[in-house]
Design a protein around this motif. Structure first.
Motif, PDB file in Angstrom:
ATOM      1  N   ASP A 108       0.695  -1.241  -0.057  1.00  0.00           N
ATOM      2  CA  ASP A 108      -0.041   0.049  -0.086  1.00  0.00           C
ATOM      3  C   ASP A 108       0.797   1.297   0.014  1.00  0.00           C
ATOM      4  N   ASP A 109       2.126   1.414  -0.150  1.00  0.00           N
ATOM      5  CA  ASP A 109       2.877   2.504  -0.080  1.00  0.00           C
ATOM      6  C   ASP A 109       3.284   2.952  -1.501  1.00  0.00           C
ATOM      7  N   VAL A 110       4.191   3.916  -1.572  1.00  0.00           N
ATOM      8  CA  VAL A 110       4.636   4.391  -3.061  1.00  0.00           C
ATOM      9  C   VAL A 110       6.014   4.476  -3.208  1.00  0.00           C
ATOM     10  N   TRP A 111       6.668   3.918  -3.931  1.00  0.00           N
ATOM     11  CA  TRP A 111       8.204   4.156  -4.041  1.00  0.00           C
ATOM     12  C   TRP A 111       8.615   5.391  -4.840  1.00  0.00           C
ATOM     13  N   GLN A 125      -5.185   9.224   0.351  1.00  0.00           N
ATOM     14  CA  GLN A 125      -5.429  10.130  -1.009  1.00  0.00           C
ATOM     15  C   GLN A 125      -3.912  10.149  -1.617  1.00  0.00           C
ATOM     16  N   GLY A 126      -2.987  10.153  -0.672  1.00  0.00           N
ATOM     17  CA  GLY A 126      -1.538  10.538  -1.409  1.00  0.00           C
ATOM     18  C   GLY A 126      -1.051  11.882  -0.797  1.00  0.00           C
ATOM     19  N   LYS A 127      -1.741  12.274   0.234  1.00  0.00           N
ATOM     20  CA  LYS A 127      -1.431  13.565   0.747  1.00  0.00           C
ATOM     21  C   LYS A 127      -0.410  13.299   2.054  1.00  0.00           C
ATOM     22  N   LYS A 182       5.171   6.270   2.677  1.00  0.00           N
ATOM     23  CA  LYS A 182       4.532   5.175   3.524  1.00  0.00           C
ATOM     24  C   LYS A 182       3.046   5.459   3.792  1.00  0.00           C
ATOM     25  N   ARG A 183       2.222   4.861   3.113  1.00  0.00           N
ATOM     26  CA  ARG A 183       0.797   5.197   3.521  1.00  0.00           C
ATOM     27  C   ARG A 183       0.161   4.778   4.753  1.00  0.00           C
TER      28      ARG A 183
END
Length: 247
Positions: free
Chosen positions: A89-92, A122-124, A205-206
């Motif tokens: 669920d994260d983003v690299w 939401q990625g904020k 990290k979400r």
């Protein structure tokens, strides 16, 4: 150096597509992304298959075994020189792998662990109070780091780590009592005097309320049991290190 990214997935449909895209953008053609799905009941597997990327190697657990066992299975299947761990669920961010590979380039470096920024569903970007950070100056403080792990004071997160495949013969198999593969691998890095801390953030990290690594404090009884488990892990890894040295 080739890279194997190891991910354990379970009912990760809301966020896994974005994470897969961010990981694949970092991989070379000869790298691989090993996903062990822990018996998801949502659309996670369909989303993974829809990527249609030959670098993705999907394995499905027949029964749910938990995230530690799923990560261990993924690591056991890895072929790369460097193994990077990833949550679903994260983003690299860009250049994550370049940073980790550079940190692991010196011969004695076995595990690299970085920091991360926090994002919401939401990625904020979030600003969390009293957040612990790893410091590069503490990289060679092996005993202090191990003591910090036992006290719960070292923020080692697998999703912000990578390690050399040569460490696999010590970290595998992961005993059933180990509740955190992150700390297990960090212990191995420090026991071998091969841990490298990075000041840089290597992950978004979400935080969304259902993370496996919860921010909430647990009851003291569970904390005591957890600390005893980590002490047992420290002893087990130390014994394995001695056996490696005599092999």
């Amino acid at each position: 150096m080739t890279v194997s990214v190891c991910m354990a997935s379970h009912n990760g449909a809301p966020f896994i597509a974005a994470q897969l895209a961010s990981i694949l953008a970092e991989l070379a053609l000869e790298d691989e992304l090993i996903v062990v799905d822990d018996h998801s009941s949502d659309a996670t597997v369909s989303i993974i298959r829809a990527q249609q990327d030959s670098r993705i190697k999907l394995h499905q657990n027949i029964n749910q075994v938990g995230h530690v066992a799923s990560f261990a299975k993924a690591v056991s299947l890895a072929n790369g020189d460097i193994i990077a761990l990833a949550d679903q669920d994260d983003v690299w961010p860009e250049n994550r792998l370049a940073i980790l590979k550079a940190a692991l380039k010196p011969p004695g470096c076995l595990v690299a662990a970085g920091n991360f920024t926090d994002i919401d569903a939401q990625g904020k970007t979030l600003s969390l109070a009293n957040k612990r950070q790893l410091k590069s100056a503490d990289s060679q403080h092996w005993l202090t780091n191990l003591w910090g792990i036992l006290q719960g004071q070292r923020p080692y997160y697998g999703c912000a780590m990578a390690f050399k495949r040569t460490l696999c013969d010590q970290v595998l198999p992961i005993p059933g009592y180990v509740e955190s593969h992150d700390l297990w691998i960090a212990m191995a890095g420090n026991i071998n005097k091969g841990m490298v801390h990075l000041d840089a953030s290597v992950l978004a990290k979400r935080q969304h309320g259902t993370n496996v690594s919860s921010q909430k404090r647990r009851p003291w009884q569970k904390i005591v049991i957890s600390r005893l488990g980590m002490l047992a892990a420290l002893i087990t890894l130390s014994i394995r290190k001695l056996r490696r040295g005599h092999a």
